[in-house]
Design a protein around this motif. Structure first.
Motif, PDB file in Angstrom:
ATOM      1  N   LEU A  21     -55.263  20.412  80.709  1.00 35.32           N
ATOM      2  CA  LEU A  21     -55.291  19.623  81.941  1.00 35.32           C
ATOM      3  C   LEU A  21     -55.835  18.219  81.728  1.00 35.32           C
ATOM      4  O   LEU A  21     -55.314  17.244  82.278  1.00 35.32           O
ATOM      5  N   GLN A  22     -56.884  18.100  80.931  1.00 33.96           N
ATOM      6  CA  GLN A  22     -57.484  16.782  80.739  1.00 33.96           C
ATOM      7  C   GLN A  22     -56.531  15.816  80.046  1.00 33.96           C
ATOM      8  O   GLN A  22     -56.541  14.614  80.316  1.00 33.96           O
ATOM      9  N   PHE A  23     -55.672  16.353  79.193  1.00 29.02           N
ATOM     10  CA  PHE A  23     -54.716  15.497  78.489  1.00 29.02           C
ATOM     11  C   PHE A  23     -53.576  15.066  79.423  1.00 29.02           C
ATOM     12  O   PHE A  23     -53.069  13.947  79.322  1.00 29.02           O
ATOM     13  N   ILE A  24     -53.195  15.957  80.341  1.00 25.11           N
ATOM     14  CA  ILE A  24     -52.188  15.582  81.342  1.00 25.11           C
ATOM     15  C   ILE A  24     -52.708  14.435  82.201  1.00 25.11           C
ATOM     16  O   ILE A  24     -52.025  13.433  82.427  1.00 25.11           O
ATOM     17  N   LYS A  25     -53.942  14.577  82.662  1.00 29.72           N
ATOM     18  CA  LYS A  25     -54.510  13.591  83.568  1.00 29.72           C
ATOM     19  C   LYS A  25     -54.787  12.255  82.885  1.00 29.72           C
ATOM     20  O   LYS A  25     -54.745  11.197  83.526  1.00 29.72           O
ATOM     21  N   LYS A  26     -55.076  12.290  81.582  1.00 32.19           N
ATOM     22  CA  LYS A  26     -55.297  11.037  80.855  1.00 32.19           C
ATOM     23  C   LYS A  26     -54.008  10.231  80.752  1.00 32.19           C
ATOM     24  O   LYS A  26     -54.019   9.002  80.846  1.00 32.19           O
ATOM     25  N   ILE A  27     -52.902  10.936  80.558  1.00 30.60           N
ATOM     26  CA  ILE A  27     -51.605  10.262  80.433  1.00 30.60           C
ATOM     27  C   ILE A  27     -51.062   9.851  81.795  1.00 30.60           C
ATOM     28  O   ILE A  27     -50.529   8.752  81.970  1.00 30.60           O
ATOM     29  N   ASN A  28     -51.203  10.746  82.764  1.00 28.19           N
ATOM     30  CA  ASN A  28     -50.651  10.473  84.095  1.00 28.19           C
ATOM     31  C   ASN A  28     -51.575  11.042  85.175  1.00 28.19           C
ATOM     32  O   ASN A  28     -51.407  12.176  85.620  1.00 28.19           O
ATOM     33  N   PRO A  29     -52.568  10.256  85.605  1.00 28.38           N
ATOM     34  CA  PRO A  29     -53.541  10.732  86.605  1.00 28.38           C
ATOM     35  C   PRO A  29     -52.918  11.093  87.944  1.00 28.38           C
ATOM     36  O   PRO A  29     -53.533  11.812  88.736  1.00 28.38           O
ATOM     37  N   SER A  30     -51.708  10.611  88.202  1.00 27.97           N
ATOM     38  CA  SER A  30     -51.097  10.840  89.513  1.00 27.97           C
ATOM     39  C   SER A  30     -50.430  12.206  89.638  1.00 27.97           C
ATOM     40  O   SER A  30     -50.062  12.635  90.737  1.00 27.97           O
ATOM     41  N   ILE A  31     -50.236  12.898  88.509  1.00 26.19           N
ATOM     42  CA  ILE A  31     -49.622  14.234  88.556  1.00 26.19           C
ATOM     43  C   ILE A  31     -50.503  15.195  89.346  1.00 26.19           C
ATOM     44  O   ILE A  31     -51.712  15.284  89.108  1.00 26.19           O
ATOM     45  N   LYS A  32     -49.894  15.906  90.258  1.00 25.40           N
ATOM     46  CA  LYS A  32     -50.619  16.922  91.030  1.00 25.40           C
ATOM     47  C   LYS A  32     -50.391  18.284  90.388  1.00 25.40           C
ATOM     48  O   LYS A  32     -49.255  18.658  90.096  1.00 25.40           O
ATOM     49  N   ILE A  33     -51.483  19.018  90.178  1.00 25.12           N
ATOM     50  CA  ILE A  33     -51.417  20.298  89.466  1.00 25.12           C
ATOM     51  C   ILE A  33     -51.958  21.418  90.335  1.00 25.12           C
ATOM     52  O   ILE A  33     -53.113  21.376  90.778  1.00 25.12           O
ATOM     53  N   ASP A  34     -51.116  22.416  90.594  1.00 22.59           N
ATOM     54  CA  ASP A  34     -51.557  23.645  91.254  1.00 22.59           C
ATOM     55  C   ASP A  34     -51.542  24.768  90.225  1.00 22.59           C
ATOM     56  O   ASP A  34     -50.738  24.757  89.290  1.00 22.59           O
ATOM     57  N   TRP A  35     -52.439  25.746  90.405  1.00 23.82           N
ATOM     58  CA  TRP A  35     -52.566  26.840  89.424  1.00 23.82           C
ATOM     59  C   TRP A  35     -52.502  28.171  90.156  1.00 23.82           C
ATOM     60  O   TRP A  35     -53.235  28.399  91.123  1.00 23.82           O
ATOM     61  N   PHE A  36     -51.635  29.061  89.659  1.00 17.50           N
ATOM     62  CA  PHE A  36     -51.501  30.404  90.222  1.00 17.50           C
ATOM     63  C   PHE A  36     -52.185  31.392  89.281  1.00 17.50           C
ATOM     64  O   PHE A  36     -51.898  31.436  88.078  1.00 17.50           O
ATOM     65  N   VAL A  37     -53.097  32.206  89.843  1.00 18.99           N
ATOM     66  CA  VAL A  37     -53.992  33.030  89.037  1.00 18.99           C
ATOM     67  C   VAL A  37     -54.323  34.317  89.773  1.00 18.99           C
ATOM     68  O   VAL A  37     -54.324  34.363  91.015  1.00 18.99           O
ATOM     69  N   GLU A  38     -54.583  35.378  89.031  1.00 14.05           N
ATOM     70  CA  GLU A  38     -55.095  36.604  89.651  1.00 14.05           C
ATOM     71  C   GLU A  38     -56.450  36.285  90.298  1.00 14.05           C
ATOM     72  O   GLU A  38     -57.287  35.597  89.706  1.00 14.05           O
ATOM     73  N   GLU A  39     -56.657  36.787  91.508  1.00 16.22           N
ATOM     74  CA  GLU A  39     -57.830  36.393  92.278  1.00 16.22           C
ATOM     75  C   GLU A  39     -59.151  36.734  91.579  1.00 16.22           C
ATOM     76  O   GLU A  39     -60.159  36.042  91.781  1.00 16.22           O
ATOM     77  N   ALA A  40     -59.161  37.745  90.724  1.00 23.87           N
ATOM     78  CA  ALA A  40     -60.386  38.116  90.010  1.00 23.87           C
ATOM     79  C   ALA A  40     -60.862  37.015  89.069  1.00 23.87           C
ATOM     80  O   ALA A  40     -62.038  36.964  88.716  1.00 23.87           O
ATOM     81  N   PHE A  41     -59.934  36.118  88.666  1.00 24.72           N
ATOM     82  CA  PHE A  41     -60.283  35.071  87.712  1.00 24.72           C
ATOM     83  C   PHE A  41     -60.256  33.673  88.321  1.00 24.72           C
ATOM     84  O   PHE A  41     -60.434  32.676  87.604  1.00 24.72           O
TER      85      PHE A  41
END
Length: 334
Positions: A21-41
């Motif tokens: 994630l940090q590398f994505i944001k360094k290259i393009n801070p405007s990208i919006k990132i959503d994450w789908f995860v099992e609720e336990a984690f």
């Protein structure tokens, strides 16, 4: 640009993917990132400034109650209204590929030869080649960053910023010492064959005059922790939330533990660690640095066919681990 990352479980796998994630944001801070995860984690991802939205799901509930399939299907389908420009399945399982398919039209995942559940690749519109036996961190760089045309060199990865975040609510002053090294033991794991001997853990504690703390997550691990404590000066911690565990790992001098999520938190937070491997491949499941070391049994491990009956981790001499602790804390770089 809006992207969705599907990485449902387990804790260590999620941590290994989060570094991207940090590398994505360094290259393009405007990208919006959503994450789908099992609720336990979900708590592992919480407070990460690089994530716009965390969407917990509960696919594991379907195993116990088949009727849960419909509610989970409807929940995930609803999120397709978010209109993602790109959906990345970083898990490579059939269930995660189905989640990705429900979320958007442009889907990226591992190729047929790059994942154990090869059928999953049929659900992607674009496939990434990444050898299955390759280090898991590097595989995550492949599947998440290549579609975004981002390249990360080894030198950049070694200089990564800590990427687990937390609310510093728990007062650890009762447990942490200023006049000794604080060493956190992670004694549990998902399989019995991944768990190092409690007797040998106790011997390690007795071999060094340092402050050993033991974390636990269930009653079986608590019983192990109490055994170690009763045979050494190690301290059993109260049960911690994932938030508090992240906070503690960030404060200790060293984490020593099995191949499991809490041990991998150390690498994510740039804290020294020793990960003990038996039936799982050390070269694949962690990223070694000057301060993040592994110790392995003599088993020849096939990452594509793990043997859960391989208890060779018990054959590792505790003196080797003690020697490595001394090397990291008193002789090596910090």
């Amino acid at each position: 640009m809006k992207i969705a990352i599907v990485k449902l479980s387990a804790m260590g796998d999620i941590i290994h993917a989060m570094v991207t994630l940090q590398f994505i944001k360094k290259i393009n801070p405007s990208i919006k990132i959503d994450w789908f995860v099992e609720e336990a984690f979900a708590e592992v991802l919480r407070d990460n400034p690089h994530i716009n939205n965390i969407y917990p799901v509960n696919l594991k509930s379907i195993k116990k109650n088949k009727m849960k399939f419909f509610s989970q299907f409807s929940l995930i389908k609803k999120y397709s209204k978010n209109k993602y420009d790109l959906v990345i399945d970083a898990q490579g399982l059939i269930k995660s590929a189905i989640v990705a398919k429900l979320l958007g039209k442009k889907r990226v995942g591992f190729s047929k030869t790059s994942t154990r559940e090869s059928l999953a690749s049929s659900l992607y519109s674009h496939k990434i080649e990444s050898e299955y036996s390759k280090n898991v961190i590097e595989r995550n760089l492949d599947v998440i960053l290549k579609p975004l045309e981002i390249e990360v060199l080894k030198e950049q990865l070694l200089k990564k910023e800590p990427f687990l975040f937390f609310n510093d609510k728990f007062d650890f002053s009762e447990y942490l010492k200023n006049n000794k090294k604080n060493i956190l033991l992670i004694v549990g794991a998902s399989w019995p064959s991944k768990i190092y001997s409690k007797e040998k853990f106790a011997k390690i504690c007795n071999s060094l005059d340092e402050n050993f703390l033991i974390a636990w997550g269930n009653e079986e691990e608590k019983s192990m922790a109490e055994y170690i404590s009763s045979h050494s000066k190690a301290i059993v911690l109260p049960k911690l939330t994932l938030n508090d565990l992240k906070a503690l790992v960030a404060k200790v001098d060293l984490v020593v533990g099995n191949d499991t999520g809490p041990t991998h938190m150390a690498w994510a937070l740039n804290i020294p660690s020793i990960t003990i491997f038996g039936c799982t491949p050390g070269y694949r499941n962690t990223y070694q640095t000057d301060i993040n070391k592994i110790i392995e049994s003599k088993s020849k491990v096939n990452p594509e066919k793990l043997n859960r009956e391989d208890f060779s981790i018990q054959n590792i001499d505790e003196k080797e681990i003690t020697s490595m602790i001394k090397e990291i804390l008193f002789e090596g770089k910090r």
